[in-house]
Design a protein around this motif. Structure first.
Motif, short mmCIF file in Angstrom:
data_model
loop_
_atom_site.label_atom_id
_atom_site.label_comp_id
_atom_site.label_asym_id
_atom_site.label_seq_id
_atom_site.Cartn_x
_atom_site.Cartn_y
_atom_site.Cartn_z
N VAL A 146 0.84 -1.21 0.00
CA VAL A 146 0.00 0.00 0.00
C VAL A 146 0.87 1.25 0.00
O VAL A 146 0.58 2.24 -0.68
N SER A 147 1.96 1.20 0.76
CA SER A 147 2.85 2.37 0.80
C SER A 147 3.46 2.65 -0.58
O SER A 147 3.63 3.81 -0.97
N HIS A 148 3.74 1.59 -1.32
CA HIS A 148 4.25 1.81 -2.69
C HIS A 148 3.16 2.45 -3.57
O HIS A 148 3.45 3.35 -4.35
N TYR A 149 1.93 1.97 -3.41
CA TYR A 149 0.84 2.61 -4.17
C TYR A 149 0.70 4.08 -3.79
O TYR A 149 0.47 4.95 -4.63
N GLY B 35 -10.82 -7.30 8.33
CA GLY B 35 -11.00 -6.71 7.00
C GLY B 35 -12.41 -6.84 6.50
O GLY B 35 -13.31 -7.31 7.21
N GLY B 36 -12.61 -6.41 5.24
CA GLY B 36 -13.96 -6.36 4.71
C GLY B 36 -14.68 -5.13 5.25
O GLY B 36 -14.07 -4.25 5.84
N SER B 37 -15.98 -5.11 5.04
CA SER B 37 -16.77 -3.94 5.40
C SER B 37 -17.42 -4.12 6.77
O SER B 37 -17.44 -5.21 7.33
N TRP C 145 -9.45 -4.98 2.42
CA TRP C 145 -9.38 -6.37 2.91
C TRP C 145 -8.63 -6.53 4.22
O TRP C 145 -8.56 -7.63 4.76
N ILE C 146 -8.06 -5.43 4.73
CA ILE C 146 -7.50 -5.51 6.09
C ILE C 146 -8.18 -4.53 7.03
O ILE C 146 -7.71 -4.29 8.13
N GLY C 147 -9.28 -3.96 6.59
CA GLY C 147 -10.10 -3.14 7.49
C GLY C 147 -9.59 -1.74 7.77
O GLY C 147 -10.08 -1.07 8.67
N PHE D 48 -8.39 -1.69 -2.63
CA PHE D 48 -8.62 -3.13 -2.52
C PHE D 48 -7.83 -3.70 -1.33
O PHE D 48 -8.38 -4.40 -0.48
N GLU D 49 -6.55 -3.40 -1.27
CA GLU D 49 -5.72 -3.96 -0.19
C GLU D 49 -6.16 -3.45 1.17
O GLU D 49 -6.24 -4.22 2.13
#
Ligand SMILES: [Fe+2]
Length: 447
Positions: free
Chosen positions: A109-112, A394-396, A135-137, A131-132
């Protein structure tokens, strides 16, 4: 050098490869079926195209099946070998893929984020980061990234509908429902096939208990979903949740059999173990089970999928759901194998996900197993202390709520009304309107 349809530089001399990559990004952000076909077309036009290689690897990692990660590693190796002239943005994607293969989600995520700091209109990086983090909330982080890029986006930038949908979802998971609905509706008005936009608004309606609005909203859009990938089943899961709220359990099961877990559906046949499909199925069956509705032998097929997921720790929410399905089907030997693998991973692995398994997945799994076995004291023992860590699954909010409901159901069965009241208050704080309506509804219509 070429450019994508937002003007970002691509290291390839092939205009066809650049066009195919733009189509691949548009497909990915729209949850369409043809993403890999476009990536392959880009590679056919230019086998040395770094971003196409990396994207192929990212698509493989994205299905969350670690036994397929060597395929992603092969793409990474090929991309690195061809990366001599790659630009900083492309190198950022290379680093993100490398991090994901090693289970280092936060690094990826940090690279994104670094890509987006320099290129806030990089639609693909926005989508992959969301997305990432989803999935980890990490909902606050998720929204911050989109909002940071928002000033550079406008209706004349290609992909604006997809961006608005991401903005909507970021707002929704942070309780900003009015903004979420406004951006989500705007995304869908610009492109009625935008499933992520439809989804964000459905989440708003779910949180606000607007089941009538939710059914009408999704019903009005369903004819636009023919090109969607397995995500379409998740949209139908949302539709089912609205019927669940109304106590229309028979309708929930009809939708389950026809639009969520239909073994004859081409999407299910092509990809029977899809992690999202698995989550949708477990969630609905557990809800119906908990409400006392007869679901026949439907756990069996889902428990088969759960057995296939033993030892797969790439998606925390799916890991927790494996316990629910195996316990419901009474597969005690498989449960033991699952717990052994999960505990080993939690204690020995160094990746970001292992910490989440320790603090959230294991207590959720143990709570779900205890609930199925009728040991409601153990449910409270596992889930009460862990409940403020469950976001790490993660998830919603809507997806994680199953575990809160399992906990509340056990408290109800034990007659611990003060605990139930406390949980209802916390559900309201999370953003659920009328949380009491979600508990075992005594007056629910059993049809
Ligand atoms: Fe959802």
């Amino acid at each position: 050098m070429q450019r994508d349809d937002r003007g970002l530089e691509l290291t390839t001399s092939s205009a066809s490869a650049a066009e195919a990559l733009s189509r691949a990004a548009a497909s990915l952000v729209s949850h369409r079926l043809d993403t890999m076909a476009h990536v392959n077309a880009a590679l056919e036009a230019d086998p040395g195209c770094v971003l196409a290689r990396v994207m192929k690897g990212l698509l493989v990692v994205g299905v969350r099946l670690p036994h397929r990660y060597p395929e992603a590693q092969a793409e990474l190796d090929a991309a690195e070998a061809a990366s001599g002239g790659a630009n900083e943005r492309e190198k950022g994607y290379l680093a993100a893929l490398s991090a994901l293969i090693r289970g280092r989600t936060l690094d990826a995520v940090s690279h994104y984020e670094m890509i987006l700091a320099a290129n806030p209109r990089d639609l693909l990086a926005h989508r992959l980061a969301q997305f990432e983090l989803f999935w980890i909330g990490e909902s606050v982080w998720m929204r911050n990234i989109v909002e940071r890029g928002a000033p550079t986006w406008s209706a004349d930038v290609p992909g604006f509908s997809a961006f608005q949908a991401m903005r909507a979802f970021g707002c929704e998971e942070n309780g900003l429902y009015a903004d979420a609905e406004r951006y989500g509706r705007d995304a869908v008005e610009r492109d009625p096939t935008n499933g992520w936009g439809a989804h964000a608004v459905a989440h708003v309606m779910e949180m606000q208990g607007r089941h009538e609005d939710g059914i009408a909203w999704l019903d009005g859009l369903k004819d636009h979903w023919a090109e969607l990938n397995n995500f379409v089943h998740h949209l139908w899961w949302h539709r089912s949740l609205f019927h669940l709220l109304r106590g229309e359990f028979g309708t929930v099961l009809e939708i389950y059999d026809r639009d969520i877990r239909n073994p004859e559906a081409p999407l299910i046949k092509a990809n029977p173990g899809h992690y999202g499909d698995f989550q949708n199925a477990v969630d609905l069956l557990k809800h119906l089970d908990m409400y006392g509705y007869d679901i026949g032998d439907r756990w069996e097929a889902v428990a088969d999928l759960a057995e296939d997921r033993i030892g797969n720790h790439a998606a925390p929410l799916s890991s927790a759901h494996v316990a629910t399905a195996l316990a419901a089907a009474g597969r005690d030997a498989a449960l033991e194998a699952y717990l052994t693998a999960l505990r080993g991973y939690a204690s020995m692995d160094e990746t970001n996900n292992a910490a989440r398994v320790r603090s959230a997945v294991l207590p959720a799994a143990e709570g779900a197993i205890a609930h199925q076995r009728g040991d409601h004291e153990a449910v409270l023992g596992n889930l009460l202390p862990a409940r403020h860590s469950l976001w790490q699954i993660g998830g919603s909010h809507a997806q994680r709520n199953l575990f809160t409901q399992i906990l509340a159901d056990s408290a109800q069965r034990l007659g611990r009304e003060h605990v139930v009241d406390m949980l209802l208050e916390e559900m309201a704080q999370t953003g659920f309107a009328h949380p009491a309506e979600r508990l075992r509804p005594p007056g629910a219509r059993m049809h």
